[in-house]
Design an enzyme around this catalytic site. Structure first.
Site, mmCIF file in Angstrom:
data_model
loop_
_atom_site.group_PDB
_atom_site.id
_atom_site.type_symbol
_atom_site.label_atom_id
_atom_site.label_comp_id
_atom_site.label_asym_id
_atom_site.label_seq_id
_atom_site.Cartn_x
_atom_site.Cartn_y
_atom_site.Cartn_z
ATOM 1 C CB ILE A 1 -3.255 9.911 9.633
ATOM 2 C CG1 ILE A 1 -3.167 8.610 10.445
ATOM 3 C CG2 ILE A 1 -1.869 10.476 9.322
ATOM 4 C CD1 ILE A 1 -2.441 8.725 11.759
ATOM 5 N NE ARG B 1 -7.127 -1.514 -7.211
ATOM 6 C CZ ARG B 1 -7.999 -2.025 -6.374
ATOM 7 N NH1 ARG B 1 -9.023 -2.663 -6.832
ATOM 8 N NH2 ARG B 1 -7.878 -1.893 -5.083
ATOM 9 N N GLY C 1 0.826 -1.215 0.000
ATOM 10 C CA GLY C 1 0.000 0.000 0.000
ATOM 11 C C GLY C 1 0.854 1.256 0.000
ATOM 12 C CE LYS D 1 -7.334 -1.121 10.019
ATOM 13 N NZ LYS D 1 -6.099 -1.413 9.274
ATOM 14 N N GLY E 1 -0.547 4.865 -0.821
ATOM 15 C CA GLY E 1 -1.658 5.377 -0.019
ATOM 16 C C GLY E 1 -1.247 6.546 0.871
ATOM 17 C CD GLN E 2 -4.007 9.973 5.310
ATOM 18 O OE1 GLN E 2 -4.660 9.020 5.721
ATOM 19 N NE2 GLN E 2 -4.115 11.180 5.849
ATOM 20 C CE1 TYR F 1 -9.971 0.739 8.273
ATOM 21 C CE2 TYR F 1 -10.736 1.822 10.272
ATOM 22 C CZ TYR F 1 -9.745 1.587 9.334
ATOM 23 O OH TYR F 1 -8.536 2.219 9.469
HETATM 24 C C1 AKB Z 1 -10.727 6.102 9.023
HETATM 25 O O1 AKB Z 1 -11.342 7.139 9.319
HETATM 26 O O2 AKB Z 1 -11.253 5.121 8.491
HETATM 27 C C2 AKB Z 1 -9.266 6.023 9.383
HETATM 28 C C3 AKB Z 1 -9.073 5.490 10.758
HETATM 29 C C4 AKB Z 1 -9.263 6.339 11.925
HETATM 30 O O3 AKB Z 1 -8.747 4.342 10.904
HETATM 31 N N1 AKB Z 1 -8.669 7.314 9.254
#
Ligand code: AKB
Length: 320
Positions: free
Chosen positions: A172, A36, A8, A146, A11-12, A142
């Site tokens: 971030i 990609r 990655g 995690k 990415g950011q 998400y």
């Molecule tokens: C998100 O907002 O999905 C991320 C995070 C806090 O994991 N920046």
């Protein structure tokens, strides 16, 4: 000398982490794993890059073998808002991708950095001064990926001795690569809109407090944890880390110190709001401070001043 693979890497976080790792460990020793999006500029010119789709274990293993990799910073991920719209994609990249990374790390004896998130917590977590070890029942896909990731990393350390380490990143804030579809993205977008148009429409309600961090601290956290003395680490996966906590009103007031006419209104995104409401207001990061010396350099004031300086420069050069 270390041989590092960053997944990655465009990415950011990946785009800035890869460059910092190349500065510290040498350009040819840090391989940028892309999927990609092709790298451009310094990222493309300062060291090797190759296609590494983490959901393809053969591709991953062949990259590790080819470059004799001993450390993987696994940044390939789908952020929270995109993950909520496409849970299958979030699971595939977040869990199956990590499983492949851990399997390859086990076979080729690599250390692994895994970025967990404030998203690993949920509405039943104590949301103020969130402890390092506490209830984790996230309600977003998400977050589910995690927590699973944290547990998989612990398992690979305990069962197979893979040197896994990780942090729970807050939102971030950065000015090189835009974040792609997170709940905390507003805290980046607000700076671009403030400089370009003097106004911003916020997708989260006032009073929504979240942990945040400026990118230089996020990069230092990853590298310092991976370089830390392992005998001092009691937690490994995953350390709470934070640098500041604010709501949209506090951030807007800080921006107004530099742009007095800045105007903010609200158009709340219900999905993002629901996610944000289930995340900590502020975390306790004592374990990271004690076990490996976590100590962020930027607070709200210094981060805001630096963000506006960089984005104004980009704007005056016509880059944004
Ligand atoms: C998100 O907002 O999905 C991320 C995070 C806090 O994991 N920046």
């Amino acid at each position: 000398m270390k041989k590092i693979l960053v997944t990655g890497s465009v990415g950011q976080i990946g785009s800035e982490l890869t460059l910092e790792l190349r500065k510290r460990f040498g350009g040819s020793n840090v391989v940028a794993g892309i999927n990609r999006t092709q790298p451009t500029g310094e990222l493309a010119d300062s060291g090797p890059f190759l296609k590494v789709d983490t959901t393809n274990i053969e591709e991953l293993a062949s990259a590790v073998k080819k470059y004799n990799i001993d450390t993987i910073y696994h940044l390939a991920a789908v952020l929270s808002a995109v993950g909520e719209k496409n849970p299958g994609l979030a699971w595939n990249i977040g869990v199956n991708g990590l499983y492949n990374v851990l399997e390859v790390a086990r076979e080729y004896k690599c250390a692994v950095f895994f970025p967990s998130s404030i998203g690993a917590f949920g509405p039943t977590t104590p949301l103020d001064n969130t402890p390092q070890d506490t209830i984790q029942r996230p309600t977003s896909m998400y977050g589910v990926t995690k927590v699973t990731g944290e547990m998989l990393c612990d398992y690979y350390f305990l069962r197979f001795g893979v040197d896994t380490r990780g942090v729970r990143y807050p939102g971030i804030i950065s000015n090189v690569t835009l974040p792609g579809g997170g709940t905390t993205d507003y805290a980046v977008e607000i700076f671009y809109e403030a400089v370009k148009h003097g106004r911003f429409t916020c997708p989260l309600e006032k009073g929504t407090f979240l942990d945040m961090m400026y990118m230089p601290d996020a990069i230092d956290a990853a590298i310092n944890l991976m370089e830390a003395d392992p005998s001092k680490l009691k937690h490994r996966n995953a350390f709470n880390i934070s640098a500041m906590s604010f709501d949209p009103e506090i951030l807007a007031a800080e921006i107004r110190k530099h742009i007095p006419d800045f105007v903010m209104d609200y158009d709340v995104d219900p999905m993002k709001q629901k996610i944000a409401d289930s995340w900590p207001n502020y975390m306790n990061d004592t374990a990271a401070r004690e076990e490996w010396g976590w100590n962020p350099k930027f607070n709200l004031e210094s981060m805001t001043a630096d963000m506006l300086k960089v984005i104004r420069e980009k704007h005056s050069k016509g880059l944004i």
